[in-house]
Design an enzyme around this catalytic site. Structure first.
Site, PDB file in Angstrom:
ATOM      1  N   GLY A   1       0.798  -1.289  -0.163  1.00 47.75           N
ATOM      2  CA  GLY A   1      -0.026   0.060   0.172  1.00 47.75           C
ATOM      3  C   GLY A   1       0.725   1.233  -0.135  1.00 47.75           C
TER       4      GLY A   1
ATOM      5  CG  LEU B   1      -2.693  -2.121  -3.454  1.00 51.77           C
ATOM      6  CD1 LEU B   1      -2.432  -1.418  -4.746  1.00 51.77           C
ATOM      7  CD2 LEU B   1      -3.162  -1.312  -2.372  1.00 51.77           C
ATOM      8  CG  ASP B   2       0.995  -2.999  -3.662  1.00 52.12           C
ATOM      9  OD1 ASP B   2       1.254  -2.571  -4.797  1.00 52.12           O
ATOM     10  OD2 ASP B   2       1.062  -2.165  -2.615  1.00 52.12           O
ATOM     11  N   GLY B   3      -0.132  -7.356  -4.935  1.00 53.51           N
ATOM     12  CA  GLY B   3      -0.358  -8.870  -4.565  1.00 53.51           C
ATOM     13  C   GLY B   3       0.049  -9.715  -5.971  1.00 53.51           C
TER      14      GLY B   3
END
Lengths: 299, 299, 299, 299
Positions: B216, B242-244
């Site tokens: 994040g 997100l960012d995964g």
């Protein structure tokens, strides 16, 4: 041995009984991968991993490593090896096949510094080094008890300045036919060309510098003197040229002006033992090929 | 363009006209390497490099990458691709073939931070990034002149809080059919799932932390707060989480208690640009395969 | 300049107007820290950071760096400097004081490779390099437009084999009195001893190897030939001995047998630019002391 | 003990009898360095090294470490400590002084993994860890013989699920008043808050991930699942929050898609033991200060 530490030999993670490894060098030309993989397939072998390196696709050397499983390996391997002649002849290959379950036997040579030997012993007892440490040979008696506490034979063979040939003769008697690899784990004596030629690309030395910087004696003192900001260690096969053999592995660590020679030695010990252990591991897993004083590392 | 810096596009080091790359995923079973390498040999292709990875020889997925030369590639490739159906059907393969001479077209998305874009431009002009930078898209006008000075089209597409969908529509119009890969070079806007599904595993983002730590916003502030001794950056394919998405590459650098948030950002910039450039390079050289939210990197 | 990229000079993060830095070398003996810190306190200076290094507490050299704030620095500094004589005489100190707000002026020398220059320009425009790039001097005209697009004067001074002295004369005219530091950013000409003695410990060179390995020309070719597994770069002050001056910073990256000379150069470029930029940064922040061909780095 | 390996305790490199270390935390304001260094000078102490860190010169915390020599330290230190009150009161200091010759006593807690313990034992026997290993405590009997072979007391204190409090009581009895630092060398039990508060910032744990990534159990399995390209280990002081205490040291190593969970564990073992040993070394050399869940490391 009853009241000393028992190495906890781990069981192999996967069944290695049917696993073999094949290393090939030959002049590069079309069809090599196809020919070998087809040959292996025909003989019932299942390729688990393959690595290859083409020095120059336009006409250099070609190197390949196959790891494969073959049912009833012990019985089938001689057949496969004999049949392979027709492939190897066609491509002018130099090749070897190794059974993964047939552990390589090591002789470790040491002097007074124990850290590299200890690392090998620790990795061996942790099951990370799939080899038999057949013996430890030292020109000093200091590590005898330690080595024996691991259940490993220890030979104290003093090396006197005026009787080096005699010492080497004893060493040769101890190792000939009994070991596959000699590891110089901070062994501080020069090995003679005559000895080396008995073990071509089968003697690994750890040099306590980032070669080719600081060849020869007292590399940490040399590094301190030059004021380098990073120090290193180098594992290499031993050849006649001092510290000049094919480099297998190197690693480094950052230092500063605050680090005196003793500190460099202390920091260096950790680099040395990690680098040597990696090089030995790759050798015993048949991941190394030598060509023109350089190594191909399939790791 | 007459008085601005000319990118010195280096000639390809070796003739790439006849070079192709092949990526294959399939369930593991015996004979795959043999079948494909035999197929390539039959069609006159010379294998230059092969890499493979077997998740679990006992029955998992198998991944392989071949790089090969084939005379008269442009004419022969369609034939080879059509013929390959009989191999791919037999092994239930997912596969693609790419011509090395056919450069991938990139769209680079940026906001206000320029370091990642500059690194890509530098590597591109140095001939290290074998791609065409087809356009740069930004929600801010700041980098327009810079981008145009490299002879690259620049689209300023503002993203207003209440009109994100409209902005994405413009972006999609700009890129659809015109680019092969989208690179988020510190682009500080969330991409919608709808946009992402147009470019599955074809959007690379650089996240300025060592994922999965500090997902994040404001990862450097989070890192400072937690007192970590090493910071990092992560390049990954963008997925809905997100960012995964699948991690392509990561790198790190040592920091200390002396480094405040601004310093972490400054140190991080060098990590970010190197990591992103590596990931983009691997993608455009067809070295990446994705399986179950993880990447196989044949580099 | 109207249609070219404007460097976004960031405002200093903290007010630097009252900040000064002091570097001291002297024979080690008791009381130095006490004397200097007491002196600074008496003069109203607030010590922000101090670093010290004692080569050998039993009687070697002692090095110390203070960073301090002093109100009305411009007016007070001359007084403080004059008064400091009584401390420095007592301890036989060599010392200097620098005002942080007085940016050092750099001349960057380049030949045809642009990566090191570009890194310095990027860091400068990002506000990470607190210096003025006063000029770029090159023996080739290639980078003129680039440099001028940053608003920096560019001097093309050809160096012909039979007229080196004349070229150096022009260079000296260009830099004398106008720069505080000369940065050889892959400048491929030897600097004469006469030139060097005008800038003692004020010429920084980047050598594209991990010194002392691979001194002299073509270090990547030498590294390839030797088969090293790690390559590096070294920033050092220039002395009369080729590649033999005090090492400021080094860094390395892992390579493999797959990396040919071109690849080593490509990988090396990123190491070179990062290492050179760090060394320059430390110099301009007055973090470097030289003693007996070695550096003390207070970073 | 007569036939087992004798740790070769090296003599301290320099005479440590007169060496002391001082750690100070206080609100930042002018004159601290001057006051303390002047005080030490007045008392005949010779400062060998000083490190300081100012969180925010405009008004944060200030941390300083002095290492100094003082003749007849044993007799003079109490005087110096008493006199220091007037300095410490003036600046609201929290401070401690340690004699370098007074080795800290460690209790090492282990479960079944031996690598971290072995590293501490090796460094200790090599003279690199200037501490006394007063005892090893384990919830398993496995390492008893090993530990005793080093001449170190071993306490087997089983921890049963329904009798944890009883086990902790025995542990507390074993360590209270007898050790200065507790090292959790892959000790796989949670320590209760009640236990922790007896040893504030005096329990060091090694967590086998790059925190804050992969808190809690099975971090290597988590890392494999997430597909990270680098793994790490973290040494931290233990607080009530699981894996949430102040980070002392971290290190990492590159991995690839080829590394399964077992391989990550194997690679991780070397990181863990090096990171833990560094953190312990810094603690016993009084190089660590804790402030607001972060460490200041003066190394």
């Amino acid at each position: 041995m009853d009241n000393t530490y028992q190495p906890q030999q781990l069981l192999a993670r996967s069944e290695k009984r049917h696993r073999a490894r094949m290393l090939i060098s030959c002049p590069d030309r079309p069809g090599i991968v196809a020919a070998v993989s087809h040959f292996l397939y025909e003989h019932g072998a299942n390729i688990i991993q393959s690595d290859q390196y083409s020095m120059d696709p336009g006409g250099g050397m070609f190197f390949i490593r196959f790891e494969f499983d073959l049912n009833d390996l012990e019985r089938e391997l001689p057949v496969l090896q004999e049949d392979f002649a027709r492939v190897s002849d066609r491509f002018e290959m130099k090749w070897s096949i190794f059974r993964a379950s047939r552990k390589k036997r090591l002789a470790v040579f040491v002097s007074k510094e124990d850290h590299c030997l200890l690392e090998l012993l620790w990795q061996w007892q942790a099951g990370d080094l799939e080899a038999d440490i057949a013996m430890v040979i030292s020109n000093h008696p200091d590590m005898g008890e330690l080595v024996k506490s691991f259940g490993i034979p220890f030979h104290h063979i003093p090396v006197k300045a005026d009787a080096k040939a005699e010492a080497e003769k004893q060493q040769l008697e101890a190792v000939t036919g009994k070991v596959d690899l000699i590891v110089l784990a901070r062994y501080m004596q020069i090995i003679s060309p005559k000895f080396i030629e008995q073990f071509p690309n089968r003697i690994i030395n750890i040099h306590h510098s980032f070669l080719p910087a600081f060849v020869g004696g007292k590399p940490y003192a040399q590094a301190y003197q030059r004021g380098v900001k990073i120090i290193g260690a180098t594992a290499h096969y031993v050849t006649e040229e001092l510290d000049g053999g094919p480099i297998i592995e190197q690693d480094v660590q950052r230092v500063s002006h605050r680090d005196d020679v003793d500190n460099l030695k202390r920091i260096g010990r950790t680099i040395e033992r990690v680098v040597l252990a990696r090089a030995v591991k790759w050798h015993i897993e048949d991941r190394l090929l030598v060509h023109q004083n350089k190594t191909v590392v399939f790791n």
